[in-house]
Design an enzyme around this catalytic site. Sequence first.
Site, PDB file in Angstrom:
ATOM      1  N   LYS A 113      -1.300  -1.284  -4.224  1.00  0.00           N
ATOM      2  CA  LYS A 113      -2.435  -0.385  -4.038  1.00  0.00           C
ATOM      3  C   LYS A 113      -1.912   1.040  -3.918  1.00  0.00           C
ATOM      4  O   LYS A 113      -1.067   1.330  -3.059  1.00  0.00           O
ATOM      5  CB  LYS A 113      -3.220  -0.779  -2.777  1.00  0.00           C
ATOM      6  CG  LYS A 113      -4.464   0.072  -2.549  1.00  0.00           C
ATOM      7  CD  LYS A 113      -5.211  -0.375  -1.299  1.00  0.00           C
ATOM      8  CE  LYS A 113      -6.474   0.461  -1.109  1.00  0.00           C
ATOM      9  NZ  LYS A 113      -7.181   0.116   0.135  1.00  0.00           N
TER      10      LYS A 113
ATOM     11  N   TYR B 236       0.847  -1.192   0.000  1.00  0.00           N
ATOM     12  CA  TYR B 236       0.000   0.000   0.000  1.00  0.00           C
ATOM     13  C   TYR B 236       0.882   1.241   0.000  1.00  0.00           C
ATOM     14  O   TYR B 236       1.585   1.516   0.966  1.00  0.00           O
ATOM     15  CB  TYR B 236      -0.892  -0.013   1.241  1.00  0.00           C
ATOM     16  CG  TYR B 236      -2.080   0.921   1.201  1.00  0.00           C
ATOM     17  CD1 TYR B 236      -2.364   1.724   0.104  1.00  0.00           C
ATOM     18  CD2 TYR B 236      -2.947   0.986   2.289  1.00  0.00           C
ATOM     19  CE1 TYR B 236      -3.465   2.557   0.078  1.00  0.00           C
ATOM     20  CE2 TYR B 236      -4.066   1.821   2.276  1.00  0.00           C
ATOM     21  CZ  TYR B 236      -4.309   2.604   1.177  1.00  0.00           C
ATOM     22  OH  TYR B 236      -5.398   3.429   1.152  1.00  0.00           O
TER      23      TYR B 236
END
Length: 308
Positions: free
Chosen positions: A161, A136
């Site tokens: 992400k 992330y």
Amino acid sequence: MKRNAPTGILGFPVTPFDSQGNIDELALSQNIQYLLDSGLEAIFVACGAGEFHSLENREYESIIEVATATVKGKVPVYTGVGGNLSDAIYKAKISEKHGVDGYLIMPAYLINGEQEGIYQYVHSIATSTNLNAIVYQRDNVVMTLDTIERLVEIPQIVGFKDGHGSMEHIIEFTQSIGNKIGWLNGMPMAEVTMPAYIPLGFDSYSSAISNYIPHISRKFYDALLEGDQTTVNEIYQDVILPINRIRRQGKGYAISLIKAGMEIVGLPINSKNVRPPVTPVKHEHYEQLEEILKKALIKYPSNLTKSL
């Protein structure tokens, strides 16, 4: 273990608390079931929307137990891991113990590390289990192409992400790495930016509004994929942009506004029950959201909506 990231619309359930501040496990199960009934492609529990920052280890484990018992293998279940390294690895191992499909590696607490430090942090967590891992990028974890190219060589890492939003960097990443991993849009209110991400190879996103109006998020995404710009524009004007304007009015609204929306449509949650430093949505913003949802559900009705 299938080494691929989930695609489509990803559900990030909030964590319901009761009036004493304890996790309401029944409400959590019901809310996850609502996402399953709505056709979301994966469930991510105990992540940012789930107030990951406030959960102690036993609570974290109980959330996983509820999620896996509710989902029953119908879709992938992911958890959030992060914070200090030892705690992140502990949570990764707890996730593996309960047979989830993988985890989202959240940013390390506070520290802005060098690229080598970011690599070592993610590498240590990803290789601590055999589960799939999604990196992330956001806040204090912003990576270079060299770092990502090194990370994708780790078998457990299946996805990236993005919550940073630099199109220049994302184009460089996707052009260089291609389909070696999956690409997930993790920007705030991801529907706002998804039209820009799809051409770059992003085939999934985390949807905050799917916690309470998942059918509208689905209609929007389908219209995007089909090139139906008229429907895209209408949902932008009717739902997405108005809600996003409210979301920007308060720090912590990334969590508390979701709970407010869920309460408005009749889901089992008390929107005032959040843990500091998150605060409930202000009354005037609650009323604004309620008015948006009333109009939206008249124009875009859903069989799953329980009230309004």
